[in-house]
Design an enzyme around this catalytic site. Structure first.
Site, PDB file in Angstrom:
ATOM      1  N   LYS A   1      52.184 -46.970  -4.676  1.00  0.00           N
ATOM      2  CA  LYS A   1      50.996 -46.439  -3.965  1.00  0.00           C
ATOM      3  C   LYS A   1      49.703 -47.031  -4.520  1.00  0.00           C
ATOM      4  CE  LYS A   1      53.065 -42.225  -2.137  1.00  0.00           C
ATOM      5  NZ  LYS A   1      54.350 -42.019  -2.824  1.00  0.00           N
TER       6      LYS A   1
ATOM      7  N   ASP B   1      43.575 -49.164  -5.443  1.00  0.00           N
ATOM      8  CA  ASP B   1      42.308 -49.508  -6.102  1.00  0.00           C
ATOM      9  C   ASP B   1      41.644 -50.708  -5.422  1.00  0.00           C
ATOM     10  OD1 ASP B   1      40.314 -49.630  -8.136  1.00  0.00           O
ATOM     11  OD2 ASP B   1      41.749 -48.713  -9.519  1.00  0.00           O
TER      12      ASP B   1
HETATM   13  O1  S5P Z   1      54.219 -38.934   2.393  1.00  0.00           O
HETATM   14  C1  S5P Z   1      55.015 -39.199   1.513  1.00  0.00           C
HETATM   15  C2  S5P Z   1      55.179 -40.494   1.030  1.00  0.00           C
HETATM   16  C3  S5P Z   1      56.151 -40.739   0.090  1.00  0.00           C
HETATM   17  S1  S5P Z   1      56.440 -42.356  -0.334  1.00  0.00           S
HETATM   18  N1  S5P Z   1      55.817 -38.214   1.004  1.00  0.00           N
HETATM   19  C4  S5P Z   1      56.759 -38.466   0.061  1.00  0.00           C
HETATM   20  O2  S5P Z   1      57.459 -37.524  -0.324  1.00  0.00           O
HETATM   21  N2  S5P Z   1      56.923 -39.740  -0.442  1.00  0.00           N
HETATM   22  C5  S5P Z   1      57.910 -40.042  -1.504  1.00  0.00           C
HETATM   23  O3  S5P Z   1      59.206 -39.803  -0.970  1.00  0.00           O
HETATM   24  C6  S5P Z   1      57.804 -39.205  -2.744  1.00  0.00           C
HETATM   25  O4  S5P Z   1      57.010 -39.850  -3.720  1.00  0.00           O
HETATM   26  C7  S5P Z   1      59.237 -39.075  -3.195  1.00  0.00           C
HETATM   27  O5  S5P Z   1      59.579 -40.161  -3.999  1.00  0.00           O
HETATM   28  C8  S5P Z   1      60.045 -39.150  -1.928  1.00  0.00           C
HETATM   29  C9  S5P Z   1      60.477 -37.822  -1.374  1.00  0.00           C
HETATM   30  O6  S5P Z   1      61.311 -37.148  -2.262  1.00  0.00           O
HETATM   31  P1  S5P Z   1      62.037 -35.767  -1.933  1.00  0.00           P
HETATM   32  O7  S5P Z   1      62.767 -35.421  -3.189  1.00  0.00           O
HETATM   33  O8  S5P Z   1      60.989 -34.755  -1.594  1.00  0.00           O
HETATM   34  O9  S5P Z   1      62.959 -36.065  -0.797  1.00  0.00           O
END
Ligand code: S5P
Length: 478
Positions: free
Chosen positions: A312, A315
């Site tokens: 992510k 910057d």
């Molecule tokens: O909007 C987002 C974007 C991302 S990349 N919401 C998210 O949850 N993520 C990522 O997806 C988050 O950083 C995590 O690694 C994963 C979701 O994980 P979970 O355990 O909630 O399924």
């Protein structure tokens, strides 16, 4: 060009002019635009030798391509494709223009199976609308459409429009060749030639008709099979991922959010066969070492998945460039894909691009977060896509929660998917795989704790893989 083609192109053009199939005057085309020249190839059915000559010239363009069926765009190309089919023993299918009101109500006549390749034949192409309309009907039946051959290209943007939609189109004759032949044989005078060329130059980029554009919006990314989207993709890494998803029958990305290298590697080894992507947060690992990366790289090759570092980046470009290439994690060295927030503007992408100038490096833009209370307004999402489009060689898609309007070669990733929970205690919100794929338009589904936190991650990964991929395949059928 073969001798056969060379001698017959000129002969054929003159014959078409003589029978009145090439006309000069004032005409209105199907698209509504005016034209000083008109081709009416319907007439050739009254001249069997000429019809055969046209079919032979079309065959010369087709003969080195691979396909299972031929389909002529109704109506003018039907007799042409029939002649090709009979002479070269290739089965034909016919797309009906009107659905039958009785009996089978089929839109396609003939024998075919899903997955087979069909080449489209057309007489004259302006914007390509007629070819794409036929292609979409065939694609709905799960036929694979990647090639078309047209007799005459009016050089008004049709080939480019079709290319963008995954159809590589070749033409026998260009309108400029026709004009040159007619001038050479004094069939038209210099004034007609000049006026027609001037017209063509001012209408060189006719876009698909409104009706066709409406049809594509509804069908392109959502309903197009993965391999066709891979063809439509201009980004090499997007092509690679779409092809990999098709090959592995997986649109599952597992998020292994662990602080232990051992756990990360063990999950990558176990879950590798079920996933298209392994997503990491490499900065949360406590015992990180170069060996961690070496093992990840080996497993990515062994199990055929790509590495996706969810860094992510957000910057200014100069900082991002150093965060990406360098430091202890040296992300650019091993991660095929990274995520970036476009909040700081295009500089983020410029910084990443500068460091990651390789065909197997790319970025996914975070357009919309899954967490409650996020600040991603519709205007922000729209602007994110604009930034992504301008870096189309590096940006392969978007993380989002809705079916945003992108080209067929662009990939949408949706996290916040779980079969066990509807939220966590820190703002994450979950939906089922089916909701993510069908309602939110996800191509790749990102699942973390739903798999890694379960008692049997392998069993769970296969369950998610199947549900996510089945939901995706259902989209091709609708
Ligand atoms: O909007 C987002 C974007 C991302 S990349 N919401 C998210 O949850 N993520 C990522 O997806 C988050 O950083 C995590 O690694 C994963 C979701 O994980 P979970 O355990 O909630 O399924």
């Amino acid at each position: 060009m073969s001798d056969f083609v060379n001698t017959n192109l000129e002969k054929c053009t003159l014959e078409l002019f003589n029978i009145g199939a090439i006309k000069f005057g004032e005409f209105v085309l199907k698209s509504g635009i005016k034209s000083p020249i008109y081709f009416d190839l319907r007439l050739i059915i009254s001249f069997p030798e000429l019809l055969k000559m046209v079919a032979d010239l079309i065959w010369e363009k087709m003969k080195n391509k691979k396909f299972d069926h031929i389909c002529g765009v109704p109506y003018t190309a039907l007799p042409i494709s029939t002649v090709v089919s009979v002479q070269h023993n290739y089965p034909m299918i016919i797309r009906r223009k009107e659905m039958k009101s009785y009996g089978t109500k089929k839109l396609i006549e003939g024998n075919y199976s899903a997955g087979e390749k069909c080449l489209i034949v057309e007489d004259v192409i302006v914007s390509g609308s007629s070819v794409i309309e036929t292609a979409q009907v065939l694609r709905k039946e799960k036929l694979c459409i990647t090639d078309a051959v047209v007799f005459l290209d009016r050089e008004q943007g049709g080939l480019k429009n079709l290319e963008k939609n995954g159809i590589n189109t070749e033409s026998v004759l260009s309108i400029y060749e026709v004009l040159n032949i007619l001038v050479k044989h004094e069939k038209i005078d210099a004034d007609t030639f000049t006026k027609t060329v001037a017209y063509l130059k001012s209408y060189s980029e006719v876009s698909f008709s409104k009706a066709t554009r409406a049809l594509l919006k509804d069908q392109s990314r959502i309903n197009m099979p993965l391999m066709e989207r891979a063809k439509a993709a201009t980004n090499p890494l997007a092509q690679r991922l779409l092809t990999l998803m098709d090959r592995k029958k997986s649109n599952l990305c597992v998020a292994v959010d662990t602080q232990s290298s051992v756990e990360l590697i063990s999950m990558a080894e176990k879950l590798g066969p079920y996933i298209c992507l392994l997503k990491t947060h490499i900065d949360i690992i406590d015992d990180f070492s170069k060996e961690t990366i070496q093992k990840l790289k080996e497993l990515s090759e062994k199990h055929d998945f790509l590495l996706f570092e969810d860094r992510k980046f957000a910057d200014i470009g100069n900082t991002v460039k150093m965060q990406y290439k360098g430091g202890v994690h040296n992300i650019c060295d091993w991660a095929h894909l990274v995520t970036a927030h476009p909040v700081a503007g295009p500089g983020v992408l410029q910084g990443l691009c500068k460091a990651g100038l390789r065909d197997d490096r790319g970025c996914v833009i975070i357009a919309e977060m899954s967490s409650s209370g996020n600040l991603n307004t519709p205007a922000y999402i729209e602007d994110s896509i604009k930034i992504g489009n301008s870096f189309g060689g590096f940006v392969i898609g978007y993380v989002c929660q809705s079916s945003i309007d992108v080209d067929a070669g662009v990939i949408l990733f949706t996290p916040g998917v779980s079969l066990d929970a509807s939220s966590d205690s820190l703002g994450q919100q979950y939906v089922t795989p089916e909701t993510a794929v069908n309602e939110k338009g996800a191509d790749v589904v990102i699942v973390g704790r739903g798999i890694t936190g379960s008692e049997n991650p392998v069993e769970r990964a296969e369950q998610y893989r199947k549900r996510c991929y089945d939901a995706l395949c259902k989209r091709f059928e609708s």
